[in-house]
Design an enzyme around this catalytic site. Structure first.
Site: not given
Ligand code: NMX
Ligand code: MLT
Length: 472
Positions: A278, A308, A354, A363, A409
């Site tokens: 964002s 996100h 993350h 947080r 979250d």
């Molecule tokens: N559950 C299952 N798989 C996960 C998770 C999770 N919570 N977190 C990461 N992975 C997987 C990810 O999908 C990826 O799989 P693949 O290689 O098959 O594509 C692998 O682990 C490596 O990912 P990372 O490098 O650890 O994480 P990345 O930086 O790519 O993504 C998020 C970060 C936040 C998108 C990821 O951890 C996620 O999808 N979390 C769940 C959604 C979430 O809670 N998002 C909120 C973030 C905070 N916010 O407010 O924005």
């Molecule tokens: C945020 O607050 O924007 C989330 O934790 C995602 C991020 O920092 O990448």
């Protein structure tokens, strides 16, 4: 010109003071001095030239110093670890979490002014800190509170624009449409079209837009909530209340604890340095000199994605699906099975992981502390606590997840749910209101520092193939 309103009012006062008797002169001058201390824009006017000079010097003396190496992994991996943005308001450390202008969340809780009857920081105080880098005193925060309440006027066509959408449209779609409708009143756009503002002064109409937007988004967001989930009646803003309490009040929640939660919620969700989807979207769009409304609407559309900001909705819905299937008193073994079932069906565990953090999000920690203090026996809070024990080892076992710990979250939904805000699909709108503080503060600095159009280089797979072959 409208955007010079505050400044020209002060100079008009100054010249009037000059014509009066010397006693009343000094009294008025004292009043003016204190009023400029209380005025956020005057504070910025003092700070901005220093920062402009610092940046100019940094660039001319050290512009060619490399900050890091760009690897193929970074190009293909969503630019993780690639430093490429200037973001003044906050900085994220992978192990320690966010610092707002150098202050951690517990430090903000200690030093930022709170409401008379409360303990949590007032978001207005955080806004002052984000913008100026200085901790405000109570009087400054009160003045900003009043200024925001004064600016919180939403034209009728904004409600009409929202009403044009079906009431079943996702709350983020309704909210972002409302923000786009607010854009009609952009001071920046007016000033730019008139063409009589020098680019060194672009930050001034940006400031007007930013503060108007921050003041108005809770009104628009509350309307979306009441339209969707209540009878559509508007609860007017109460200008005796602070920003967080007012937001809670306009949504229809008047308990002192919900107001405290809202102050904490808005404070901690406000900013997370510049690379999150964002903030980056807002900054990118703003770099084309799109005004704060256009930029912030772009930010909201990024926030609405499930990886996100939509994750807070997903967390509560997922937790409720656990309860539906297994009941509130689910054992850890059952919970483990449920987590594996989610993963095996190709889904993520929402609220965990993350892009930058490698520890439990502070947080999350401060929301957990809030829950321990105010709702320790809530069954959903207890479930969230159990998940904290169960999920990280499973994500670690999965082998590919870089951060198995909970993010912001994972906790927010159960707190809101406890106080009666049970409609999970709405949660990302709350996140959006809060994020207006960080993104709009940085947009002011983007213009003050004259940051350029953002335009990184892209390449295709052929280019990368040739590049790695020729560099062997
Ligand atoms: N559950 C299952 N798989 C996960 C998770 C999770 N919570 N977190 C990461 N992975 C997987 C990810 O999908 C990826 O799989 P693949 O290689 O098959 O594509 C692998 O682990 C490596 O990912 P990372 O490098 O650890 O994480 P990345 O930086 O790519 O993504 C998020 C970060 C936040 C998108 C990821 O951890 C996620 O999808 N979390 C769940 C959604 C979430 O809670 N998002 C909120 C973030 C905070 N916010 O407010 O924005
Ligand atoms: C945020 O607050 O924007 C989330 O934790 C995602 C991020 O920092 O990448």
């Amino acid at each position: 010109m409208v955007y010079f309103r505050g400044v020209s009012a002060i100079s008009r006062l100054r010249s009037r003071v000059g014509k009066q008797s010397s006693l009343s002169n000094s009294v008025r001058w004292l009043q003016m001095q204190s009023s400029s201390e209380l005025d956020l824009k005057s504070q910025l006017q003092e700070i901005i030239p220093e920062q402009q000079d610092r940046l100019k010097k940094l660039r001319s003396e050290h512009g060619k110093v490399p900050v890091g190496n760009i690897t193929v992994d970074m190009v293909l991996g969503g630019m993780r670890g690639m430093t490429g943005l200037l973001w003044e308001t906050s900085l994220l450390d992978a192990e320690e979490g966010i610092r707002f202008r150098g202050l951690s969340i517990p430090e903000c809780q200690k030093v930022l002014p709170s409401a008379q009857s409360g303990e949590e920081p007032l978001p207005e105080g955080l806004l002052w800190l984000l913008l100026t880098g200085k901790v405000p005193n109570k009087e400054q925060v009160e003045a900003l509170s009043k200024e925001l309440a004064r600016r919180a006027v939403v034209p009728d066509y904004v409600y009409k624009a929202i009403n044009a959408l079906p009431s079943t449209a996702h709350p983020m779609t309704q909210f972002a449409s409302g923000v786009m409708a607010l854009q009609v009143q952009s001071e920046f756009q007016k000033a730019y079209e008139k063409g009589d503002v020098h680019k060194s002064k672009f930050w001034e109409p940006t400031f007007e837009d930013a503060l108007n937007l921050i003041a108005r988004v809770p009104v628009v967001a509350s309307y979306v909530y009441r339209r969707m989930y209540k009878d559509g009646s508007i609860i007017p803003l109460d200008d005796s209340l602070d920003y967080g309490a007012n937001f809670s009040h306009m949504l229809g929640f008047d308990s002192p604890q919900m107001k405290e939660l809202m102050r904490l919620y808005v404070t901690i969700h406000s900013d997370h340095e510049g690379g999150n989807v964002s903030a980056h979207a807002g900054h990118l769009v703003g770099s084309a000199l799109s005004d704060p409304y256009l930029s912030f609407a772009a930010a909201l559309n990024g926030l609405a994605g499930p990886l996100h900001g939509l994750a807070n909705q997903e967390v509560l819905l997922w937790i409720k699906s656990v309860v539906e299937e297994c009941g509130e008193n689910i054992s850890k073994e059952q919970l483990k099975d449920y987590v594996w079932k989610t993963l095996n069906s190709g889904k993520v565990v929402p609220g965990y992981g993350h892009g930058v953090l490698r520890k439990t999000d502070p947080r999350y920690v401060c929301q957990r502390e809030f829950a321990l203090k105010h709702l320790p026996d809530d069954p959903l809070f207890q479930l969230v606590s159990k998940l904290y024990e169960v999920v990280p080892p499973i994500l670690t076992e999965l082998g590919k997840v870089k951060n198995p710990w909970p993010n912001v979250d994972a906790h927010s939904g159960v707190l809101l749910n406890y106080y009666g805000l049970t409609e999970a699909r709405y949660y990302t709108v709350l996140f959006g209101v809060s994020r207006s503080l960080g993104i709009c503060s940085q947009l002011i600095w983007d213009r003050a520092l004259g940051l350029p159009l953002e335009r990184p280089k892209s390449v295709n797979v052929d280019w990368l193939d040739n590049f790695v072959r020729s560099s062997r």
